[in-house]
Design an enzyme around this catalytic site. Structure first.
Site, PDB file in Angstrom:
ATOM      1  N   ASP A 177      -3.501-129.837  -3.525  1.00  0.00           N
ATOM      2  CA  ASP A 177      -2.848-129.558  -2.203  1.00  0.00           C
ATOM      3  C   ASP A 177      -4.149-130.082  -0.984  1.00  0.00           C
ATOM      4  OD1 ASP A 177      -1.574-128.202   0.293  1.00  0.00           O
ATOM      5  OD2 ASP A 177      -0.427-127.455  -1.383  1.00  0.00           O
ATOM      6  N   ASP A 199     -12.484-132.784  -5.360  1.00  0.00           N
ATOM      7  CA  ASP A 199     -11.598-133.399  -4.218  1.00  0.00           C
ATOM      8  C   ASP A 199     -11.676-134.783  -4.886  1.00  0.00           C
ATOM      9  OD1 ASP A 199     -11.153-134.916  -2.255  1.00  0.00           O
ATOM     10  OD2 ASP A 199     -13.162-134.867  -1.159  1.00  0.00           O
ATOM     11  N   ASP A 212       4.727-119.438  10.881  1.00  0.00           N
ATOM     12  CA  ASP A 212       5.165-118.376  11.658  1.00  0.00           C
ATOM     13  C   ASP A 212       4.331-117.355  11.758  1.00  0.00           C
ATOM     14  OD1 ASP A 212       6.924-116.657  13.134  1.00  0.00           O
ATOM     15  OD2 ASP A 212       8.651-117.122  11.789  1.00  0.00           O
ATOM     16  N   HIS A 235      -2.769-125.724   4.641  1.00  0.00           N
ATOM     17  CA  HIS A 235      -1.454-125.746   3.848  1.00  0.00           C
ATOM     18  C   HIS A 235      -1.870-125.107   2.506  1.00  0.00           C
ATOM     19  CE1 HIS A 235       1.789-127.286   1.074  1.00  0.00           C
ATOM     20  NE2 HIS A 235       2.542-126.890   1.904  1.00  0.00           N
ATOM     21  N   ASN A 242      -7.175-105.076  -4.684  1.00  0.00           N
ATOM     22  CA  ASN A 242      -8.152-105.226  -4.227  1.00  0.00           C
ATOM     23  C   ASN A 242      -8.583-104.614  -2.967  1.00  0.00           C
ATOM     24  OD1 ASN A 242      -6.902-107.006  -2.771  1.00  0.00           O
ATOM     25  ND2 ASN A 242      -8.372-108.716  -2.751  1.00  0.00           N
ATOM     26  N   ASP A 280      -9.289-112.714  -0.202  1.00  0.00           N
ATOM     27  CA  ASP A 280      -8.199-112.621  -1.211  1.00  0.00           C
ATOM     28  C   ASP A 280      -8.363-113.635  -2.299  1.00  0.00           C
ATOM     29  OD1 ASP A 280      -6.799-110.355  -1.366  1.00  0.00           O
ATOM     30  OD2 ASP A 280      -5.373-110.910   0.269  1.00  0.00           O
ATOM     31  N   SER A 298       7.540-125.428  -0.260  1.00  0.00           N
ATOM     32  CA  SER A 298       6.033-125.295  -0.656  1.00  0.00           C
ATOM     33  C   SER A 298       5.451-123.774  -1.163  1.00  0.00           C
ATOM     34  CB  SER A 298       5.206-125.333   0.784  1.00  0.00           C
ATOM     35  OG  SER A 298       4.958-126.858   1.103  1.00  0.00           O
TER      36      SER A 298
END
Length: 587
Positions: free
Chosen positions: A140, A159, A108, A173, A187, A149, A329
């Site tokens: 993920d 990986d 969203d 995601h 920060n 951030d 999630s």
């Protein structure tokens, strides 16, 4: 709002992450050509290979330093082989390598505040703890490591799918999930994660298909959790639907727990009771909204342990931006971040103690006590950190209680023998060792405690079996010995024996080790293996020895210097022939 259909599936990894393409067609929701299994503790490498090949398996791949394996099987045989192995007492579990989707339903462009931070009391918790010294593994689609951030606290990841160091985000995601748990706090930019001083370990378990969507399989979850445990992460987050229902994932969660860590998983977004069986190996998290109601999309059921905010979570986006996300999630990493705060507030706490603090301090929603919608309640970071800081670890002097349930005393056994053990403790059983006469032949670190003992490793006649249980405090108790009559078929060989035995270290494999490591040695010979003498050396120092075809040793790696260490197994037969096997690992 645009619905996201980034279905994530998981692929396999061996001791070093190994990928083998696994086709999936529209008719099935599992990987074709492989299944997930875990042999019982104590099964020798030779017997393990013999057992799965006799049922049609082709090749086994080990996941990290755990005992979970992926077996390559002929296409079309997956369900039949799983059904056979499910009923084999020498296997802890066997299951299909199911395909699972991510647990994010909506992305969203909502630009609201981080309402969830105040809702769980994070600012008050930050006065005492901000997650410093704790690494959170994000299993993920990858993580944008250059995001302002996230960049300050990124550590090396992997990986898992492609067996490379590239952990960039394929679908966006993973970056959003990572920010929910641990975006850098104080920060001056963007957002704050729940545990803003924790390190972030990105573990990419997904790949992008030709259709532009991301896919993965349940095997990569297990591989990623194992990797996280072996590389020092104390919290791992898996934001994929149905992860809580996989026995392989549960086994990996127990492996992480044995290293002092906790596994958090999302509860799904199907707005229904999933009917999954509860497990103490992981913490399944449902989603709440700003009014402490269950989110409209959130799944629920007896397997849910906690709830946390998951509606309209403002977090980091791939490419450096920010946005609002919905789904379990995000409730899962919010709870995972709270666990990291508790761990940093009191580093002396065990994984079970951290878990219990989260449960006991949660805001009780719905029916009194634990319920199917909110578990023990909505996570309260402020209360949890406060309780953690006030918790003094009292010395545990209570010994476990342990007994051998099978085989029964005076029974006659031969070949591979299933051994089941009952073990309980006032806090928790850390491991159970099986002793045959005076030799430790196997170690199991999670209930139900069971072993597969190769009785050919001893001479025919009466043999004493003893189970030894340890708790986390080092208290130890032994069962009453059970004597059984071993009656294996023997063959007399009169020729001169010049053939050396074969020996190998089946665990650990070359790679990273962390915490307590169960070192397993397996041997075979052209003569009766009961005549073999096995020895295990760590950096040239004898640590364990015994007779037979298997040997087990609990190696406390945290007492060793950081760097490379050598494990050498030596086998010697009655004729004096000997052979050795060496594995180098890094702590």
């Amino acid at each position: 709002m645009k619905k996201r259909n980034c279905i994530i599936s998981l692929l396999l990894a061996a001791s070093a992450p190994l990928v083998v393409a696994a086709p999936v067609n529209a008719e099935v929701d599992f990987a074709q050509g492989r299944i997930l299994v875990e042999p019982q503790a104590g099964m020798t490498g030779e017997e393990f290979e013999k057992s799965f090949k006799s049922l049609g398996g082709i090749k086994a791949h080990k996941l990290g330093q755990s005992n979970i394996h992926i077996i390559d099987v002929p296409h079309g045989s997956e369900k039949a082989l799983v059904n056979k192995l499910k009923h084999n007492p020498h296997y802890k579990f066997a299951e299909l390598d199911v395909r699972v989707p991510i647990a994010a339903v909506l992305n969203d462009p909502y630009l609201g505040s981080e309402w969830h931070i105040n809702k769980i009391g994070a600012p008050a918790a930050w006065d005492s703890a901000q997650g410093a010294g704790i690494t959170i593994a994000i299993l993920d689609t990858g993580v944008d490591s250059s995001h302002p951030d996230l960049a300050p606290h990124m550590v090396a990841g992997w990986d898992i799918y492609g067996n490379t160091s590239n952990t960039s985000d394929l679908c966006g995601h993973g970056t959003a999930v990572a920010g929910s748990a641990a975006a850098a706090g104080n920060n001056g930019v963007g957002v704050s994660g729940v545990s803003g001083q924790s390190k972030i370990m990105p573990l990419r378990i997904a790949y992008k298909g030709t259709d532009g969507l991301c896919y993965a399989y349940a095997s990569t979850i297990a591989s990623g959790v194992t990797y996280a445990a072996d590389h020092g992460a104390k919290v791992a987050n898996v934001s994929f639907s149905n992860a809580a229902n996989s026995t392989a994932v549960q086994s990996a969660g127990n492996y992480l727990k044995s290293k002092g860590g906790l596994l958090f998983v999302s509860a799904n977004n199907n707005a229904r009771d999933e009917g999954f069986t509860p497990s103490t190996a992981l913490i399944a998290v449902s989603s709440t909204d700003s009014n402490d109601n269950l989110s409209s999309f959130s799944s629920y059921g007896a397997f849910v342990s906690l709830s946390a905010p998951g509606s309209n979570i403002y977090t980091t986006n791939n490419g450096g931006g920010y946005g609002g996300w919905n789904g379990t999630s995000f409730s899962s990493p919010v709870a995972a971040g709270a666990a990291a705060l508790v761990m940093s507030a009191n580093p002396t706490l065990t994984a079970d103690q951290v878990q219990n603090i989260l449960f006991s301090t949660a805001v009780d929603l719905g029916a009194a006590g634990r319920d199917i919608y909110f578990g023990y309640g909505r996570v309260d970071a402020a209360a949890a950190v406060s309780k953690a800081r006030g918790t003094q670890v009292v010395a545990d002097s209570t010994k476990p209680v342990v007994s051998i349930a099978a085989p029964l005393g005076s029974s006659t056994v031969s070949g591979l023998v299933p051994v089941s053990v009952n073990a309980t403790d006032n806090v928790g059983v850390a491991r159970v060792e099986l002793k045959v006469n005076s030799t430790v032949v196997a170690t199991d670190t999670s209930a139900p405690f069971a072993f597969s003992w190769d009785s050919k490793g001893v001479s025919n006649g009466m043999v004493s079996l003893t189970a030894v249980a340890y708790d986390a405090a080092g208290n130890v108790a032994s069962s009453t010995p059970v004597s059984v009559n071993v009656a294996n078929t023997t063959t007399t060989i009169v020729t001169t024996d010049t053939t050396p035995p074969a020996v190998r270290v089946t665990n650990p494999v070359a790679g990273r080790v962390n915490g307590n490591v169960n070192v397993s040695v397996s041997a075979s010979d052209n003569q009766p293996v009961s005549e073999l003498v096995l020895s295990l050396y760590v950096d040239g120092v004898l640590r364990a020895s015994g007779a037979g075809s298997s040997l087990s040793y609990n190696w406390q790696t945290n007492r060793e210097a950081k760097g490379t260490h050598s494990l050498k197994a030596l086998a010697k037969d009655k004729a004096g022939n000997s052979s050795s096997y060496t594995v180098n690992v890094t702590r």
